[in-house]
Design a protein around this motif. Sequence first.
Motif, mmCIF file in Angstrom:
data_model
loop_
_atom_site.group_PDB
_atom_site.id
_atom_site.type_symbol
_atom_site.label_atom_id
_atom_site.label_comp_id
_atom_site.label_asym_id
_atom_site.label_seq_id
_atom_site.Cartn_x
_atom_site.Cartn_y
_atom_site.Cartn_z
ATOM 1 N N ASP A 4 27.795 4.106 -49.635
ATOM 2 C CA ASP A 4 27.426 3.438 -50.905
ATOM 3 C C ASP A 4 26.190 4.294 -51.420
ATOM 4 N N PRO A 5 26.377 4.408 -52.804
ATOM 5 C CA PRO A 5 25.209 5.308 -53.537
ATOM 6 C C PRO A 5 23.977 4.961 -53.221
ATOM 7 N N LEU A 6 22.873 5.676 -53.219
ATOM 8 C CA LEU A 6 21.410 5.801 -53.144
ATOM 9 C C LEU A 6 20.953 5.302 -54.359
ATOM 10 N N PRO A 7 19.627 4.650 -54.581
ATOM 11 C CA PRO A 7 18.763 4.695 -55.550
ATOM 12 C C PRO A 7 18.556 5.952 -56.160
ATOM 13 N N VAL A 8 18.256 6.026 -57.287
ATOM 14 C CA VAL A 8 17.957 7.237 -57.783
ATOM 15 C C VAL A 8 16.491 8.001 -57.194
ATOM 16 N N SER A 9 16.453 9.116 -56.858
ATOM 17 C CA SER A 9 15.081 9.551 -56.511
ATOM 18 C C SER A 9 15.224 11.145 -56.508
ATOM 19 N N ARG A 10 13.932 11.864 -56.969
ATOM 20 C CA ARG A 10 14.303 13.368 -57.438
ATOM 21 C C ARG A 10 14.461 14.142 -55.871
ATOM 22 N N PRO A 11 15.353 14.951 -56.083
ATOM 23 C CA PRO A 11 15.631 15.785 -54.837
ATOM 24 C C PRO A 11 14.465 17.013 -54.718
ATOM 25 N N VAL A 12 14.189 17.220 -53.642
ATOM 26 C CA VAL A 12 13.336 18.220 -53.213
ATOM 27 C C VAL A 12 13.441 19.404 -52.443
ATOM 28 N N ASN A 13 14.776 19.219 -51.777
ATOM 29 C CA ASN A 13 15.057 20.520 -50.754
ATOM 30 C C ASN A 13 16.248 20.156 -50.571
ATOM 31 N N ILE A 14 17.139 21.420 -50.443
ATOM 32 C CA ILE A 14 18.454 21.582 -50.081
ATOM 33 C C ILE A 14 18.461 22.372 -48.656
ATOM 34 N N ARG A 15 19.540 22.032 -47.615
ATOM 35 C CA ARG A 15 19.772 22.472 -46.413
ATOM 36 C C ARG A 15 21.204 22.713 -46.244
ATOM 37 N N ILE A 16 21.741 23.803 -46.009
ATOM 38 C CA ILE A 16 23.344 24.112 -45.636
ATOM 39 C C ILE A 16 23.254 24.638 -44.095
ATOM 40 N N GLN A 53 22.841 28.785 -42.760
ATOM 41 C CA GLN A 53 21.371 28.930 -42.800
ATOM 42 C C GLN A 53 20.565 29.039 -44.008
ATOM 43 N N VAL A 54 20.903 27.848 -44.885
ATOM 44 C CA VAL A 54 20.112 27.967 -46.080
ATOM 45 C C VAL A 54 19.238 26.731 -45.889
ATOM 46 N N GLU A 55 17.962 26.950 -46.465
ATOM 47 C CA GLU A 55 16.920 25.772 -46.728
ATOM 48 C C GLU A 55 16.130 26.331 -47.814
ATOM 49 N N ALA A 56 16.057 25.619 -49.010
ATOM 50 C CA ALA A 56 15.397 25.845 -50.001
ATOM 51 C C ALA A 56 14.935 24.903 -50.815
ATOM 52 N N PRO A 57 13.808 25.115 -51.600
ATOM 53 C CA PRO A 57 13.385 24.106 -52.314
ATOM 54 C C PRO A 57 14.173 24.158 -53.752
ATOM 55 N N LEU A 58 13.977 22.735 -54.261
ATOM 56 C CA LEU A 58 14.837 22.540 -55.196
ATOM 57 C C LEU A 58 14.076 22.397 -56.421
ATOM 58 N N ILE A 59 14.277 22.915 -57.737
ATOM 59 C CA ILE A 59 13.584 22.576 -58.928
ATOM 60 C C ILE A 59 14.411 22.263 -59.940
ATOM 61 N N GLY A 60 13.806 21.419 -60.799
ATOM 62 C CA GLY A 60 14.574 20.817 -61.815
ATOM 63 C C GLY A 60 15.129 21.814 -62.855
ATOM 64 N N LEU A 61 16.135 21.803 -63.278
ATOM 65 C CA LEU A 61 16.787 22.637 -64.559
ATOM 66 C C LEU A 61 17.051 21.814 -65.621
ATOM 67 N N THR A 111 28.431 20.469 -43.860
ATOM 68 C CA THR A 111 27.475 19.452 -44.543
ATOM 69 C C THR A 111 26.476 20.168 -45.324
ATOM 70 N N VAL A 112 26.090 19.548 -46.304
ATOM 71 C CA VAL A 112 24.900 19.866 -47.281
ATOM 72 C C VAL A 112 23.989 18.867 -47.331
ATOM 73 N N GLU A 113 22.626 19.027 -46.934
ATOM 74 C CA GLU A 113 21.505 17.970 -46.987
ATOM 75 C C GLU A 113 20.566 18.050 -48.127
ATOM 76 N N VAL A 114 20.275 17.066 -48.544
ATOM 77 C CA VAL A 114 19.250 17.173 -49.566
ATOM 78 C C VAL A 114 18.088 16.187 -49.460
ATOM 79 N N ASP A 115 16.949 16.736 -49.168
ATOM 80 C CA ASP A 115 15.766 15.737 -49.045
ATOM 81 C C ASP A 115 15.360 15.452 -50.622
#
Length: 212
Positions: free
Chosen positions: A58-70, A74-82, A142-146
């Motif tokens: 089930d979908p999650l409530p809306v919340s701003r993403p701050v980080n992405i990991r793959i 071996q990717v881990e990076a901050p996410l900025i709004g575009l 997998t792709v993980e988004v904090d």
Amino acid sequence: MASSYSPLPRIKVPIAGIASLGVLVGAWFTADGVRAQAAPPRPPAATAKADAAGRTIDPLPVSRPVNIRIPAIQVEAPLIGLGLLPDGTLDVPPGNLPQLAGWFQEGTAPGSAGTAVTAGHLDSATGPAVFYNLGALRTGNTVEVDREDGRTAVFTVDRVELVPGDAFPDARVYGQSDRPELRVITCGGAYSRTTGTYQGNTVVYARLTGVK
């Protein structure tokens, strides 16, 4: 990445409920010096055709993403709004910060119902950028988004494909979904020294399968 960009043609696509949005694809400039390195990985044709229709939670409530990991690449990076540039095209992360990734903040938040869009550079004037190895992903990775709410949205990759910039499948990439989905996009394909751009895009399609 160089301070100026040499874009391919813009494509108008429906995204996140906006009727007409120009999206910049294949437009991230790379310096000639970087091209002396080995070419970035490309998804094989078999992976590009592997469309999984597996379970989605089930979908999650809306919340701003701050980080992405793959983890697989071996990717881990901050996410900025575009947002959108004055000409209606999607902005990209700053060229002088090639290890940042971005998400389209006027659209779906990752984990919420719909199609969330993230993007990042392939390479830069100094070497590989955040999504250099994106083409090495395979179905099942997998792709993980904090997120700001403390939850981590976990997405499972269904498809990875290399698409030409002059025939970008906008409906497939940006079309909205009833379930929570994610797209991860970077440059791909052949590099043109004439235009200073890649001629296509690597696109990862994933669906929400877990929450941490």
